[in-house]
Design a protein around this motif. Structure first.
Motif, mmCIF file in Angstrom:
data_model
loop_
_atom_site.group_PDB
_atom_site.id
_atom_site.type_symbol
_atom_site.label_atom_id
_atom_site.label_comp_id
_atom_site.label_asym_id
_atom_site.label_seq_id
_atom_site.Cartn_x
_atom_site.Cartn_y
_atom_site.Cartn_z
ATOM 1 N N UNK A 8 38.514 65.953 54.854
ATOM 2 C CA UNK A 8 38.511 67.015 53.839
ATOM 3 C C UNK A 8 37.090 67.271 53.362
ATOM 4 N N UNK A 9 36.322 66.219 53.116
ATOM 5 C CA UNK A 9 34.941 66.394 52.649
ATOM 6 C C UNK A 9 34.080 67.083 53.701
ATOM 7 N N UNK A 32 39.295 76.832 59.203
ATOM 8 C CA UNK A 32 38.699 75.503 59.023
ATOM 9 C C UNK A 32 39.799 74.473 58.786
ATOM 10 N N UNK A 33 40.770 74.806 57.942
ATOM 11 C CA UNK A 33 41.871 73.892 57.654
ATOM 12 C C UNK A 33 42.638 73.547 58.925
ATOM 13 N N UNK A 40 46.229 74.121 54.153
ATOM 14 C CA UNK A 40 45.393 75.201 53.628
ATOM 15 C C UNK A 40 45.137 75.028 52.132
ATOM 16 N N UNK A 41 46.190 74.758 51.346
ATOM 17 C CA UNK A 41 46.038 74.672 49.885
ATOM 18 C C UNK A 41 45.167 73.482 49.472
ATOM 19 N N UNK A 45 41.953 74.272 47.313
ATOM 20 C CA UNK A 45 41.769 73.671 45.986
ATOM 21 C C UNK A 45 40.472 72.878 45.903
ATOM 22 N N UNK A 46 40.115 72.184 46.973
ATOM 23 C CA UNK A 46 38.851 71.440 46.970
ATOM 24 C C UNK A 46 37.663 72.393 46.861
#
Length: 176
Positions: A8-9, A32-33, A40-41, A45-46
């Motif tokens: 995720x980072x 990207x997700x 996706x969410x 959110x990040x």
């Protein structure tokens, strides 16, 4: 879990790194997700900053505040350096005392805090891996092996820090 967090980072960093690219060359969050196999969410959110990690989100559920836990960890470390690490039962009892002696705790208007359970100590250890449990050895063996200068140096270093921090006077130190 840590590997997913790392993914995720990296995905967030990739999205943020596209700022210098022209608008038509940038990848959208959805692409990207998908390429990192992240929902996706979660990524959205990040990137938008609306995500709280689990530690932050669950902080209000902890029996002790971060400051109280830090004080307890410091106490455990000091006792361990002196050769007297507190047993698990004592740590739980101290947690109860800290919890009940809070300045904001009012037994008239607030219900009593939940008791410190045996499960709490395991979660405490996970949050503070620097505090480890070890079996004690016979006292005579500890005394013989523990009097080497390299063993005593951390204790006296910690004592010096405490004396400076709390401004203890040498006249208040007994048996020195």
């Amino acid at each position: 879990m840590q590997q997913k967090e790392d993914q995720i980072q990296i995905a967030v960093a990739l999205y943020n790194a596209q700022v210098l690219l022209p608008e038509e060359e940038r990848l959208c969050i959805d692409n990207i997700a998908k390429s990192f196999s992240i929902p996706y969410m979660t990524l959205h959110n990040r990137i938008s900053g609306t995500h709280n990690n689990h530690d932050t989100a669950a902080r209000h559920l902890q029996l002790l505040t971060n400051e109280e836990e830090t004080s307890l960890v410091d106490y455990i470390k000091r006792m361990s350096l002196s050769g007297n690490p507190p047993p698990v039962r004592t740590i739980r009892e101290l947690a109860c005392v800290i919890q009940q002696n809070r300045l904001d705790y009012d037994p008239i208007f607030n219900p009593p805090p939940p008791p410190v359970s045996s499960k709490w100590i395991n979660r405490f250890r996970k949050r503070h891996p620097e505090v480890q449990t070890a079996w004690s050895r016979a006292l005579n063996t500890c005394r013989v092996k523990g009097t080497a200068p390299e063993k005593l140096a951390p204790f006296y270093a910690e004592l010096g820090i405490l004396m400076e921090k709390n401004q203890y006077l040498p006249s208040n130190i007994h048996n020195s």
